[in-house]
Design a protein around this motif. Structure first.
Motif, short mmCIF file in Angstrom:
data_model
loop_
_atom_site.label_atom_id
_atom_site.label_comp_id
_atom_site.label_asym_id
_atom_site.label_seq_id
_atom_site.Cartn_x
_atom_site.Cartn_y
_atom_site.Cartn_z
N LYS A 114 0.83 -1.21 0.00
CA LYS A 114 0.00 0.00 0.00
C LYS A 114 0.86 1.25 0.00
N ALA A 115 1.84 1.29 0.88
CA ALA A 115 2.73 2.46 0.96
C ALA A 115 3.53 2.61 -0.33
N ALA A 116 4.03 1.51 -0.87
CA ALA A 116 4.84 1.57 -2.08
C ALA A 116 4.02 2.00 -3.29
N LEU A 117 2.78 1.48 -3.39
CA LEU A 117 1.94 1.83 -4.54
C LEU A 117 1.50 3.29 -4.47
N LEU A 118 1.16 3.77 -3.28
CA LEU A 118 0.83 5.19 -3.13
C LEU A 118 2.02 6.06 -3.53
N THR A 119 3.20 5.65 -3.13
CA THR A 119 4.42 6.39 -3.48
C THR A 119 4.63 6.41 -5.00
N THR A 120 4.42 5.28 -5.63
CA THR A 120 4.60 5.19 -7.08
C THR A 120 3.61 6.10 -7.81
N ALA A 121 2.35 6.10 -7.39
CA ALA A 121 1.35 6.95 -8.02
C ALA A 121 1.69 8.43 -7.85
N LEU A 122 2.15 8.80 -6.65
CA LEU A 122 2.53 10.19 -6.40
C LEU A 122 3.76 10.58 -7.21
N ALA A 123 4.73 9.67 -7.29
CA ALA A 123 5.94 9.95 -8.07
C ALA A 123 5.61 10.15 -9.55
N MET A 124 4.65 9.38 -10.05
CA MET A 124 4.25 9.52 -11.45
C MET A 124 3.65 10.91 -11.70
N ILE A 125 2.81 11.37 -10.78
CA ILE A 125 2.22 12.71 -10.93
C ILE A 125 3.32 13.77 -10.97
N ILE A 126 4.25 13.69 -10.03
CA ILE A 126 5.32 14.70 -9.96
C ILE A 126 6.19 14.65 -11.21
N TRP A 127 6.49 13.44 -11.70
CA TRP A 127 7.34 13.29 -12.88
C TRP A 127 6.70 13.90 -14.12
N LEU A 128 5.37 13.84 -14.20
CA LEU A 128 4.69 14.35 -15.38
C LEU A 128 4.78 15.87 -15.52
N TYR A 129 5.06 16.58 -14.42
CA TYR A 129 5.11 18.04 -14.51
C TYR A 129 6.26 18.53 -15.39
N PRO A 130 7.51 18.14 -15.16
CA PRO A 130 8.55 18.58 -16.10
C PRO A 130 8.37 18.00 -17.49
N VAL A 131 7.84 16.79 -17.58
CA VAL A 131 7.62 16.20 -18.89
C VAL A 131 6.57 16.99 -19.66
N GLY A 132 5.46 17.33 -18.98
CA GLY A 132 4.39 18.04 -19.66
C GLY A 132 4.67 19.51 -19.89
N LEU A 133 5.37 20.14 -18.97
CA LEU A 133 5.60 21.59 -19.06
C LEU A 133 6.85 21.95 -19.84
N MET A 134 7.82 21.04 -19.92
CA MET A 134 9.09 21.38 -20.55
C MET A 134 9.47 20.43 -21.68
N VAL A 135 9.50 19.13 -21.39
CA VAL A 135 9.97 18.17 -22.38
C VAL A 135 9.06 18.15 -23.61
N ALA A 136 7.76 17.92 -23.40
CA ALA A 136 6.84 17.76 -24.54
C ALA A 136 6.77 19.02 -25.42
N PRO A 137 6.59 20.23 -24.86
CA PRO A 137 6.54 21.41 -25.73
C PRO A 137 7.81 21.62 -26.54
#
Length: 540
Positions: free
Chosen positions: A417-440
């Motif tokens: 439970k703790a590990a899966l919650l961490t993974t889901a949160l990490a995915m959200i955080i990772w998407l910010y630089p990818v969506g705001l900087m890498v993709a454009p």
């Protein structure tokens, strides 16, 4: 920490719809309109939608001024609804449609979980697994109809399971077939083929095949046929019966299934592609009790208890049926695997809840290790990636992958439970630089926008636009002009021999083959788009 994770988990499990909505919002809100539409589907679908809105092509879509029967129109009706009821404009409407389709897919997967009587905890686990799958969350940011298509297929499966396992079938078959009918008008007949195949094999396994031939199933099938016939009638009125039989059914349904003219792959394509697309959850195979699953004793027990086969059997049959059917088709596209994600997420979530401490620890060590390896790979080899444009934010994205891997590794000792919650949160955080900087920053390497605008300027000066041997319609939306297209050089030369001012787009490899036949043309622009070099040449 274990008690804290359990408390958070319980709160999320009690409010699953809010959890899914908030998670998708957190993953997508910041990049609903911050990049151009990309090659190849986004720019083509944009022109199809443009023609629907501006030229009234509601029943048979139009691409580059020509009928576009590849896709039915319902998903584009959905985009029109968003365009009408929200303040979003193009291309933001496309990205909003992708995000909402992703949310609908999660809703469908959760509905499947609850319909199969999985508890809230396993159902939440399956949702978080989907929200932490790299391939899937990337699609929340790329405009296609496949997420909505897959969502309705999953819901149709859930309705049929309830029909076969409740005291009476009730209206569940009607709901299943109506949903499958709508899904068929989103992308095609796989929408009803998958649920029917799964149901038939599941009922045959249980020795209850007669449940497939009830009055309720017949009425549901008739309702679906009614929906499809309404669209067929519309196509015949707009384009005529020959267009329906030869182009829609003959070329785009039967031929694609039996002898495709593109996307031809070997039978083992999905055996390679699916495990990669399912990362990081494919790693559970390394801790699964494979010997027990393959033992004669296990299969003997499955056979003797087949008449009591329940949710797990249904999920395995759903996954295997779709996988085998897709592998048997002539054309294979990675995006077709999406309906398999829901059953596999549920099976993975259930396995997490039953794994012992040793297997749990090993599994999350592998997941954290994968995140770490990906981060290290981006740091060491990011500059070596074959992109023709400078990419911003790669270092930040790589650092977050490293930190996410470390966090998963540390949290593994507190349980899944703790590990899966961490993974889901990490995915959200990772998407910010990818969506705001890498993709454009990839726009000039992935979008046709820049070259289309160049050609549009020439058209405004009186040049006639042509496209020679390219993927149809990829420049039309941004150029705001239809192109006359052909794959044949003699035809192009015949068309342009008496024209003084022509602007042409052509791939470099074809230009190199044919440039001796085009002495009056000279190149004015080059651009690498999705790994292919495109040239703009003018005459006059």
């Amino acid at each position: 920490m274990t008690s804290t994770a359990a408390s958070i988990w319980d709160r999320l499990a009690k409010h699953p719809w809010l959890t899914m909505t908030f998670a998708v919002f957190a993953q997508t809100w910041f990049c609903l309109s911050n990049r151009a539409l990309w090659f190849s589907d986004e720019v083509r679908y944009a022109n199809a939608y443009q023609n629907l809105v501006l030229n009234g092509k509601w029943m048979v879509l139009s691409l580059n001024g020509q009928p576009y029967p590849d896709k039915p129109p319902v998903y584009f009706w959905f985009l029109w609804l968003l365009d009408t009821v929200t303040p979003m404009d193009m291309p933001g409407v496309f990205f909003l449609g992708a995000a909402l389709s992703g949310l609908f897919f999660l809703y469908g997967a959760y509905f499947l979980a609850r319909s199969l009587n999985f508890d809230r905890s396993v159902s939440l686990a399956s949702t978080l697994i989907l929200l932490s799958t790299f391939f899937l969350v990337a699609l929340f940011h790329y405009s296609r109809m496949d997420l909505m298509f897959a969502a309705l297929i999953v819901v149709s499966h859930a309705c049929l399971f309830r029909a076969f396992n409740e005291k009476t079938q009730g209206k569940w078959p009607l709901y299943a077939f109506l949903i499958a009918g709508v899904a068929t008008l989103i992308k095609g007949p796989l929408a009803f083929i998958f649920p029917l195949l799964t149901s038939g094999i599941y009922l045959a396994w249980r020795g209850e095949l007669k449940k497939l031939f009830t009055r309720q199933m017949g009425l549901g099938l008739l309702a679906m046929i009614g929906i499809l016939l309404a669209w067929v009638a519309g196509v015949m009125l707009v384009e005529g019966p020959d267009f329906l039989l030869n182009t829609v059914l003959g070329k785009h349904v039967i031929q694609r299934a039996t002898k495709t003219f593109h996307h031809r792959e070997s039978f083992y394509y999905y055996f390679v592609a699916f495990p990669l697309a399912w990362l990081p959850w494919t790693l559970i195979l390394f801790v699964a009790p494979i010997k027990r699953y393959l033992s004669i004793k296990t299969w003997g027990e499955l056979w003797t208890t087949r008449k009591q086969a329940g949710p797990h059997a249904f999920l395995w049959i759903m996954f295997a049926t779709i996988f085998i059917f897709l592998s048997s088709l002539s054309g294979k596209v990675l995006i077709y695997i999406l309906p398999m994600f829901a059953p596999l997420a549920l099976l993975t979530g259930a396995a997490m809840h039953s794994m012992n401490e040793e297997r749990t620890n090993r599994f999350w060590m592998l997941v954290g290790g994968l995140w770490t390896v990906l981060g290290i790979g981006l740091i060491l080899a990011g500059d070596l990636l074959p992109f023709p444009v400078p990419i911003r934010g790669m270092g930040i994205a790589a650092t977050i992958l490293l930190c996410g891997g470390a966090a998963i590794f540390l949290m593994r000792k507190y349980g899944s439970k703790a590990a899966l919650l961490t993974t889901a949160l990490a995915m959200i955080i990772w998407l910010y630089p990818v969506g705001l900087m890498v993709a454009p920053s990839l726009d000039d390497g992935m979008s046709t926008k820049r070259q289309a605008k160049i050609m549009s300027e020439f058209v405004d000066k009186g040049y006639v636009p042509y496209a020679l041997k390219i993927y149809s319609g990829i420049f039309t939306y941004y150029a705001e002009h239809n192109f006359r297209e052909t794959n044949h050089l003699p035809e192009f030369l015949e068309w342009t021999q008496n024209q003084d001012k022509v602007v042409l787009v052509i791939r470099e490899r074809h230009w190199n083959d044919w440039k001796d036949h085009l002495p009056d043309f000279h190149i004015v622009d080059r651009q690498s788009i999705a790994g292919m070099m495109y040239l703009v040449a003018i005459k006059g």
